[in-house]
Design an enzyme around this catalytic site. Sequence first.
Site, mmCIF file in Angstrom:
data_model
loop_
_atom_site.group_PDB
_atom_site.id
_atom_site.type_symbol
_atom_site.label_atom_id
_atom_site.label_comp_id
_atom_site.label_asym_id
_atom_site.label_seq_id
_atom_site.Cartn_x
_atom_site.Cartn_y
_atom_site.Cartn_z
ATOM 1 N N GLU A 180 -12.300 -1.904 12.290
ATOM 2 C CA GLU A 180 -12.313 -1.172 11.018
ATOM 3 C C GLU A 180 -13.490 -1.571 10.130
ATOM 4 O O GLU A 180 -14.204 -0.715 9.616
ATOM 5 C CB GLU A 180 -10.990 -1.412 10.286
ATOM 6 C CG GLU A 180 -10.937 -0.760 8.909
ATOM 7 C CD GLU A 180 -9.604 -0.963 8.215
ATOM 8 O OE1 GLU A 180 -8.707 -1.619 8.797
ATOM 9 O OE2 GLU A 180 -9.453 -0.472 7.084
ATOM 10 N N ASP B 101 -8.551 -8.595 4.085
ATOM 11 C CA ASP B 101 -8.228 -7.550 5.056
ATOM 12 C C ASP B 101 -9.316 -7.426 6.113
ATOM 13 O O ASP B 101 -10.076 -6.459 6.100
ATOM 14 C CB ASP B 101 -8.036 -6.218 4.329
ATOM 15 C CG ASP B 101 -7.411 -5.153 5.233
ATOM 16 O OD1 ASP B 101 -6.888 -5.518 6.301
ATOM 17 O OD2 ASP B 101 -7.444 -3.972 4.852
ATOM 18 N N GLU C 112 0.821 -1.221 0.000
ATOM 19 C CA GLU C 112 0.000 0.000 0.000
ATOM 20 C C GLU C 112 0.849 1.262 0.000
ATOM 21 O O GLU C 112 0.567 2.224 0.706
ATOM 22 C CB GLU C 112 -0.963 -0.018 1.195
ATOM 23 C CG GLU C 112 -1.940 -1.195 1.140
ATOM 24 C CD GLU C 112 -2.955 -1.241 2.276
ATOM 25 O OE1 GLU C 112 -2.683 -0.650 3.323
ATOM 26 O OE2 GLU C 112 -4.009 -1.867 2.087
#
Lengths: 658, 658
Positions: free
Chosen positions: B377, B349, B270
Amino acid sequence: MVVSGSAASGPARDVHPAWLPDEALRAIGSRRCRVTGTGPLVDTVRYEVERARGLHGGGGDGELRLSIGEGTGPEEFTLHRTPECTTVTASTGAGLLYGYFHVVRLGEAAFTSAPPETHRPAVPLRMLNHWDNVDVHPVMGQVERGYSGGSLFWQDGAARGDLARVRAYGRLLAASGINALSVNNVNVHAAEARLLTDRTDEVAAIAGELRAYGVRTHLSVSFAAPMLLGGLETADPLDKGVREWWRRAVDHMYARIPDFGGFVVKADSEGQPGPFVYGRSHADGANLLAEALAPHGGTVHWRAFVYDHTQDWRDRTTDRARAAYDHFAPLDGQFAANAVLQVKHGPMDFQVREPVSPVIGALPRTRLAVELQATQEYTGQQRHVCALAPMWSQVLRFRPRGNGGPTVGELAGGLVAVSNAGADPFWMGHPLAQFNLYAFGRLAWNPDAEPGQILAEWTELTFTPDLTGDPERLRAGIRAVLAGSWATYEKYTAPLGVGFMVQPGHHYGPSVDGYEYSPWGTYHFADRDGIGVDRSRATGTGYASQYAKPWSDMYETPATCPDDLLLFFHHVPYAHVLHSGKTVIQHIYDTHFEGVEEAEEAQRTWASIAGLVAPDVHARVAERYVEQVRCAREWRDQVNSYFLRKSGVPDAKGRTIY
Amino acid sequence: MVVSGSAASGPARDVHPAWLPDEALRAIGSRRCRVTGTGPLVDTVRYEVERARGLHGGGGDGELRLSIGEGTGPEEFTLHRTPECTTVTASTGAGLLYGYFHVVRLGEAAFTSAPPETHRPAVPLRMLNHWDNVDVHPVMGQVERGYSGGSLFWQDGAARGDLARVRAYGRLLAASGINALSVNNVNVHAAEARLLTDRTDEVAAIAGELRAYGVRTHLSVSFAAPMLLGGLETADPLDKGVREWWRRAVDHMYARIPDFGGFVVKADSEGQPGPFVYGRSHADGANLLAEALAPHGGTVHWRAFVYDHTQDWRDRTTDRARAAYDHFAPLDGQFAANAVLQVKHGPMDFQVREPVSPVIGALPRTRLAVELQATQEYTGQQRHVCALAPMWSQVLRFRPRGNGGPTVGELAGGLVAVSNAGADPFWMGHPLAQFNLYAFGRLAWNPDAEPGQILAEWTELTFTPDLTGDPERLRAGIRAVLAGSWATYEKYTAPLGVGFMVQPGHHYGPSVDGYEYSPWGTYHFADRDGIGVDRSRATGTGYASQYAKPWSDMYETPATCPDDLLLFFHHVPYAHVLHSGKTVIQHIYDTHFEGVEEAEEAQRTWASIAGLVAPDVHARVAERYVEQVRCAREWRDQVNSYFLRKSGVPDAKGRTIY
C-alpha cells in the site's frame, strides 16, 4: 402546442417553483386578459395567461392584452401601459412570451401608466450548456460538476420518460430570457456520442418540451464521431468521407428536429479528440461541422478551452493561461460564418478571480460566445452561497480592446453558462443558487444590467416579500446574504487571483499545494520568500502582452496591476505592499479572517429571517450554511497556516494561526 | 482428499508457478519415493510426490521416504539424510507436508548425508489476511489495497465457481509455511457480512480447497452483525441476546466448517462499528466473540488499530501514534484465552519506516499477533520493487522489553500479513513481489531467519539458476535488484521516519502536504525552519514514554534517537546535524538523488539479465521498472522542491531542484 395535464402544468408538487411561484402571477391572474395571434409560442402565452387567471380568479380591474403585431425584431416586444389597459405587442411568439414574463416581473407596476417601451435582448444567443451524462460516469457521476442531484434530462442511461419537469425548466428559462440549451456533457462518452445518430429520438423528446418555451436544443458531439459511430478510419476534417458522414448525420438530426440548434464541441481538450492529430487547425475542425450545419441554419459552438493538461510542473516556460490565445488568435478570419468560438471568460478555468480572457478581444472577424459557469465548481459547489452576478457583470463590462472599445457584452454574439440545475427539488441543491441561473439569463438579455437590480427583481419574484409580515426585513436579509457573497467567498479561498488552491479532482475545499506539482498547469510557486506567477512580458511568461493596451501595460508591473489580480500576474515577496497599503501576507491573513466572519454573519442573518421564508427553503439553506461556515474556517486555517509556516511572518493582529 | 484433474494439478497454464515451478521438483521427482501414513494431508503429500515423479521420471538413484511416526509436535518434522535414503518423519500430516516442502527447498542437497534435524515453526499461527471484497467496492474495488488484479476467492459478487486456483494458492502457502487465512476484508460491507450467516457455503467451498494444504480458514466479521444480520436492536457485548446470537452464528459456522479458524475483527476503527458505542471496552468486545468460539477451538483476532480518524489537524495534543497503546495497554489481563490482540508492527500504518509498536511489549497477559503488510500500500503498490523482508526482520528482532527481553518474534503467538496475492497471472502484479509473500511465510516459521538467506532460497526455487546459462550472474542480478530495494524506496520517498507524504486516498506517488491538513492524524509539521513531530515525554506528545527502557530514553532526545526515526520522534531545524554528519536538509536532498540513481541502476541490472529469466516475467518487471523510475523521479523532485522552497537552503552539491 398541446397544453394539457401535468405536461404543461409544471413539475410535481414537491418541486420548488423558483422564480415563478403562483404568487408571482397574482397581478396578471387577477385581471382581464386577452391574447391575440397564432403559433406555438402564442399558444404558450395563452396557456400561461389562463393558468395565472385560474390561480387568481381573473376579472378584476385593468386589462392585459398580448398581441402579435408588426415592427419589432424576432425577440423584441413593446410594452404600453395606459390607465385602462396594458398591452404587449411583438411580431413573433418568442417576443410575446418574453413580453409576458416581463409583465410577470413588473407585477402590479405593469398596470400603472407609463410611456411605451421596446425591449430587445442585447445578445442573440443566450445559452445553457448542461454537462449531463446519459450514463452515470464512474468518476464524474450523472452530471459532471453537478451539485443538484440527478440530471433533468437523463436517468438510468436514457432520456427520462416523464419530461414534465423539462417543460417546467424551459418555462423558468424563458422567464429569465434564455433561448438555447445543450443537453449533454461536452466530454462526450460512448453512450452520449450516440445521441447524434441512433438515439436522436431522445434528443427530439427533450427538444419538444423546451421548444414550448422558445428554448432551442443543441447537442455536444465528439469530434471522433465518424470513427466512433460511423466506422470510418479517420475523423480528418479535410477527408471527403468524413465531411460526407457529418453531412448525413446533420441531415438526419434536422429531419428529426427541424429547429435543432447545432453542436457544441470540446476538441483537443483534456483528452477529447480533435483536429490536431491530423495536423489540421481548429478552424478546419470547426468548419467541418459548420459546413454540415449551414444548410439548416445551425451553428457549431467550438470551445477555445485548449491547453496542455499533461504539463510538467518543472517546466516554467509553459503557461496554461497563454494557451487559448496562442492557439486561436492566429486563426481569426478562418472560421465559417456559422462557427462560433466559445471562450471561457477567464484564461484558466472558472476560478473565483481571473482576468478577462485576452481571446475575447483578439478575433474581430470571428463569431464569439463567452462561457460562464453557473454551476459552482470552484465557487462552493452549491454548498456555499456565492452569487456570481457581480463577477459576471465585471467581465461583461470589461473593454478588451481598450477604454474606447466595445465591452465583452457588446462583443459577444452569445453568452453561455454551464447550468447549475438538476433534479434536486430546489433545482440547484442550494435554493439561493437559483439566483445564479436567473441572473445569468438577465445579464445575457442585458449585460449592462445592475447585479443589485437583478437581485432585487429575483427576490420579489421568488420570495414575494409583500405577502410576508415584514417585507423590508426580508428584502434586506436576502440582499445581505447574497449581494456580497462572491467577495466573501473570494476572501476565504485563494488570495489575490492566484487560484486553484483546491482539493484535486473534486475541487471542493482547500488544498494549497493540491495542484502545485500536478500536470494541470495551475501553479502558485509559493516559497519561503514569496508567491505568484510572473506572467509579465519583461521577465515572465509574456501572457500580459496578449492584451490590448492599456491592459497589457497595466498588468505588466506590480505597480499598476490591480491588487486582486496581483498574484495572477506577478511573483512578489510576502512583504510586497499592495495598493491597499497592506502587505501581501497581511492581506492573506486579514481576508481569511474577514471571509469567515462574513460567512458567519450571513448565517446569522439567514437565521434571523426564519419566519419570513418558506420553512423548507429556510431549512435547506440553514443546513448548507453549517457546511459553508465549517468549510470557510477550514479554508481560513489551512491557508493562513500554510503561509505562516512558509513565510514565518506573524499576523500583525496576533490572531490564532495553527 | 480427492486428488484429480485440474482441481489438484494447479492453476491454468497461463498462471506463473511462483516458487513452485516444475523444475523445483526435479530432485524429488527423479528419485524413488515412498509415503507412509493416512489422513488428508498425507494424501496431499502422496499426491505431491506422485506429481513430482510424473514430471521427472522417478526411479533414479536415492530414495525419499515420508512417514507418519511419533515424537514430534503438530507441525514438526524430522529430516534424516543417509547415503541410501532421505527420510522425513512427522507425527501429523501437516508436519509431513512441511517436511516435504523442506525437501523441495533443499533440492539435490536433500540427498546428501547429514545429521538428523528436527524443524518446527517458531510461531504457531502464520496467517494471511485478505482484504478482498465480495462485491466490488465503489472506491476500494474488488480488493482493498489490492494491486494484483481481482480476488482469488470472489468474483461477480460471489465465490468463484472454479476454485482450482485457490488450491494452487494453498499449495504455495504451504510451501512457504503459512497455515491460516482470512478470506474477506476487515472492512466488512453489506454483502461480506452475510458470509457469516446465509452465505457460509461460499466460505466452506474456499475452506475446502485451502484445507488440502493445511491452511485453516478465518472470516472477518462486523461487530454489528447481530443488528445487520440478526435484526437485533443492539450489538452490546454484554447483552444476553447478542451473546446468544453470536453463539448460534458460530455454531452454524462450525456445523458447516468443522475446522473453521475463527474471526478477524476491525472494531471502532475507521468507521467500523465496535463496543465503544455501548460504553464497553474492547476486551468486552473481543470476549463476546471469544466466548462463542471457545467451545469449537476457534480464536478471535481483535485488531488494535483503533484511533481517531476524524482528528482536527489543528489539535497538537492528540497523537495517533499513542492511540493503540492508550486504548489497549490498560486492558491487559482482561482478554479471554482464545482472544488474540492483532497489532500492526508500527504505531501508524505500514509506512516504509516506523518504530516498532509499543503495544507489542505492553500486554504480557494477552495473546498477541503482529500484523505486517505484504500488499505494498505505502511501499510502491507492486509497481515498485520493495522487498520487505529486511524491514520485517528488523521488527521481529526488536526486543520491546529491553535488551534482555524477548524479541517480537518470540512474543508473537501469531504473525499475520495482509496478502499481496490476487488473480493476476503473476499472482502479485509484480513478479518480484512474490518474494514478499514467500519471505513472510519463512519469517513466520522462523523470525530469526536471515532475509538474505530467504532471498537466496526463493531465487533458487523461482528461477532455478542452475538451468540457465549463467547461474551466478542471474543470482547476483536478482540479489542486486531485491536485497536493497526497501532501502532504495525509503530513500526516494518520505525522509527520516516522517511518513505519509503520499497522495491522499490511493496512497501512490508523492504529495508532501497531502495529509498535512487532513483528519487522519498523520502530520509532519514542516515549516520554513524545520520539520518533524515532537513525540518526546519532555516537550512533545509523550509517545516515546510508551516504550520500555532503554527505548524510551533512546527515543526521547535527538542526541540518542536513531537517524532513520528522527523526524518520527522530534521536530528539528533543517540544519540539525544527524549522527551521519549530514544536516537534515542535505540528507533529504542526498537520499532523494541516491534513491533515484539506485532505482535506475536496478532497472539496468534487470535489463542485463534479460536472457536468463523467462521472457514473460522479464517483460512484466521491465515494464514496472519504467513506472518505478518515473515515479521515483517524481518523488525526488517534489520532495526536494518542497523542501528547497520551504527551507531556502541550497543543495550543497548544486544539483537541479525545481
